[in-house]
Design an enzyme around this catalytic site. Structure first.
Site, PDB file in Angstrom:
ATOM      1  N   ASP A  11     -91.750 -15.373  54.854  1.00 37.73           N
ATOM      2  CA  ASP A  11     -91.913 -14.976  56.257  1.00 37.73           C
ATOM      3  C   ASP A  11     -92.573 -16.107  57.035  1.00 37.73           C
ATOM      4  O   ASP A  11     -93.179 -17.007  56.436  1.00 37.73           O
ATOM      5  CB  ASP A  11     -92.771 -13.703  56.359  1.00 37.73           C
ATOM      6  CG  ASP A  11     -92.906 -13.232  57.806  1.00 37.73           C
ATOM      7  OD1 ASP A  11     -91.907 -13.319  58.551  1.00 37.73           O
ATOM      8  OD2 ASP A  11     -94.005 -12.811  58.205  1.00 37.73           O
ATOM      9  N   SER A  12     -92.485 -16.030  58.345  1.00 40.72           N
ATOM     10  CA  SER A  12     -93.151 -17.029  59.192  1.00 40.72           C
ATOM     11  C   SER A  12     -94.672 -16.902  59.103  1.00 40.72           C
ATOM     12  O   SER A  12     -95.378 -17.860  59.394  1.00 40.72           O
ATOM     13  CB  SER A  12     -92.700 -16.835  60.642  1.00 40.72           C
ATOM     14  OG  SER A  12     -92.932 -15.490  61.030  1.00 40.72           O
ATOM     15  N   CYS A  74     -88.510 -12.276  57.208  1.00 45.79           N
ATOM     16  CA  CYS A  74     -88.580 -12.616  58.630  1.00 45.79           C
ATOM     17  C   CYS A  74     -87.228 -12.358  59.302  1.00 45.79           C
ATOM     18  O   CYS A  74     -86.214 -12.946  58.912  1.00 45.79           O
ATOM     19  CB  CYS A  74     -88.953 -14.088  58.749  1.00 45.79           C
ATOM     20  SG  CYS A  74     -89.107 -14.669  60.435  1.00 45.79           S
ATOM     21  N   GLU A 159    -101.119 -10.171  65.457  1.00 46.23           N
ATOM     22  CA  GLU A 159    -101.756 -11.347  64.830  1.00 46.23           C
ATOM     23  C   GLU A 159    -103.255 -11.372  65.149  1.00 46.23           C
ATOM     24  O   GLU A 159    -104.046 -11.910  64.377  1.00 46.23           O
ATOM     25  CB  GLU A 159    -101.119 -12.649  65.333  1.00 46.23           C
ATOM     26  CG  GLU A 159     -99.676 -12.846  64.923  1.00 46.23           C
ATOM     27  CD  GLU A 159     -99.509 -13.589  63.601  1.00 46.23           C
ATOM     28  OE1 GLU A 159    -100.345 -14.431  63.292  1.00 46.23           O
ATOM     29  OE2 GLU A 159     -98.516 -13.293  62.888  1.00 46.23           O
ATOM     30  N   CYS A 191     -88.579  -6.607  63.361  1.00 43.39           N
ATOM     31  CA  CYS A 191     -89.561  -7.694  63.257  1.00 43.39           C
ATOM     32  C   CYS A 191     -90.622  -7.269  62.241  1.00 43.39           C
ATOM     33  O   CYS A 191     -91.016  -6.094  62.216  1.00 43.39           O
ATOM     34  CB  CYS A 191     -90.193  -7.929  64.627  1.00 43.39           C
ATOM     35  SG  CYS A 191     -91.572  -9.095  64.602  1.00 43.39           S
ATOM     36  N   HIS A 193     -93.676  -7.574  62.159  1.00 44.94           N
ATOM     37  CA  HIS A 193     -94.970  -7.103  62.674  1.00 44.94           C
ATOM     38  C   HIS A 193     -94.940  -5.699  63.269  1.00 44.94           C
ATOM     39  O   HIS A 193     -95.974  -5.199  63.683  1.00 44.94           O
ATOM     40  CB  HIS A 193     -95.466  -8.064  63.752  1.00 44.94           C
ATOM     41  CG  HIS A 193     -95.941  -9.377  63.231  1.00 44.94           C
ATOM     42  ND1 HIS A 193     -95.174 -10.178  62.427  1.00 44.94           N
ATOM     43  CD2 HIS A 193     -97.121 -10.032  63.405  1.00 44.94           C
ATOM     44  CE1 HIS A 193     -95.848 -11.277  62.133  1.00 44.94           C
ATOM     45  NE2 HIS A 193     -97.027 -11.218  62.708  1.00 44.94           N
TER      46      HIS A 193
HETATM   47  N1  DGL Z   1     -91.614 -12.772  61.225  1.00 48.82           N
HETATM   48  C1  DGL Z   1     -91.075 -12.723  62.563  1.00 48.82           C
HETATM   49  C2  DGL Z   1     -89.895 -11.769  62.602  1.00 48.82           C
HETATM   50  O1  DGL Z   1     -89.768 -10.859  61.793  1.00 48.82           O
HETATM   51  C3  DGL Z   1     -92.139 -12.301  63.559  1.00 48.82           C
HETATM   52  C4  DGL Z   1     -93.215 -13.333  63.772  1.00 48.82           C
HETATM   53  C5  DGL Z   1     -92.695 -14.619  64.371  1.00 48.82           C
HETATM   54  O2  DGL Z   1     -92.275 -14.628  65.538  1.00 48.82           O
HETATM   55  O3  DGL Z   1     -92.706 -15.599  63.642  1.00 48.82           O
HETATM   56  O4  DGL Z   1     -89.057 -11.906  63.460  1.00 48.82           O
END
Ligand code: DGL
Length: 273
Positions: A11-12, A74, A159, A191, A193
């Site tokens: 993930d990011s 992600c 975050e 997403c 989050h």
């Molecule tokens: N992990 C990203 C997603 O699921 C969300 C956080 C980001 O923008 O990096 O799209």
């Protein structure tokens, strides 16, 4: 004897730990490696080219760490980079390895749940502009009417650890209003989050709207996938090992990451190149 392989989850940032929690619940015996690119989060506001480049580096790193199969938790990386990685990088550099995303399982689940074919998607700017959910949903159900909404404030709020504050209700109401007006009966949380906000989202859209939360479905889909692919499954280690990497070691990653994962985590530093 050949060294057993791990399942990689990328993930990011730390949001993917919520998806990993769901996967580990379904597949507790397996060995997992998590990578969060915390030094470069968010991906959701970046260009397709950059998301691809970062994701490619992540795949190279995880394969160096002995992953056989990598899940892009992600949504932004699944939207902007996955296809190119599957078509270009894997055949060129990592023959036989598998990289899978979260969009197709979410699309299949949503199409299986909708009754009126009106499906809402909440996602980052990059995911929405890629058109990836539109594409995957219409592949499964050509009748589906898809309504997408970009939710730029939600990632920074989560975050910052502010997911329980009343600001969230205000912001969610604003984002969800156009979807409610379209009378969607199914809503994809597109997403990493947003899963943590599911209860608040549910309170706003009402009980009749089915929520598709990736943290609840990806584990089951991966379990089915492994049952259909014994050639991959037999290579995987089953010593319950969990290793966490992040590209920037911050207290936030440890604290919020542990909350997302549901257990204490301790990350090691990853260098992507
Ligand atoms: N992990 C990203 C997603 O699921 C969300 C956080 C980001 O923008 O990096 O799209």
């Amino acid at each position: 004897m050949k060294r057993k392989k791990s399942i990689g989850i990328f993930d990011s940032g730390f949001g993917g730990l919520d998806i990993m929690r769901g996967i580990v619940k379904e597949l507790p015996k397996y060995d997992f490696i998590y990578l969060g690119d915390t030094a470069r989060v968010p991906y959701g506001t970046r260009s397709k080219e950059i998301v691809y480049e970062f994701s490619r580096q992540a795949v190279d790193f995880m394969i160096r760490k002995n992953c056989e199969l990598i899940i892009f938790a992600c949504n932004t990386a699944s939207s902007d980079a996955l296809r190119l990685i599957q078509q270009k990088n894997i055949p060129k550099n990592h023959i036989g390895k598998k990289v899978l995303g979260v969009l197709i399982p979410a699309a299949e689940e949503a199409c299986g749940k909708t009754k009126n074919n009106k499906i809402g998607v909440m996602a980052t700017a990059s995911t929405v502009s890629s058109g990836s959910f539109l594409r995957e949903l219409s592949k499964v159900n050509s009748q589906a009417k898809v309504y997408q909404v970009v939710c730029p404030l939600l990632v920074p709020i989560v975050e910052a650890g502010e997911q329980n504050s009343e600001i969230v209700d205000m912001v969610l109401k604003k984002y969800l209003k156009p979807l409610i007006a379209k009378e969607i009966d199914t809503l994809i949380l597109g997403c990493t989050h947003y899963g943590i906000l599911e209860r608040k989202i549910k309170n706003i859209v009402g009980r009749k709207v089915k929520i598709i939360s990736e943290s609840k479905i990806i584990g089951k889909k991966l379990k089915d996938y492994l049952a259909r692919h014994p050639e991959i499954e037999k290579k995987l280690g089953k010593k319950k090992s969990r290793t966490f990497y992040s590209t920037d070691l911050t207290d936030n990653f440890q604290i919020l990451g542990s909350k997302f994962f549901g257990a204490r985590i301790k990350a090691k530093k990853a260098v992507l190149e």
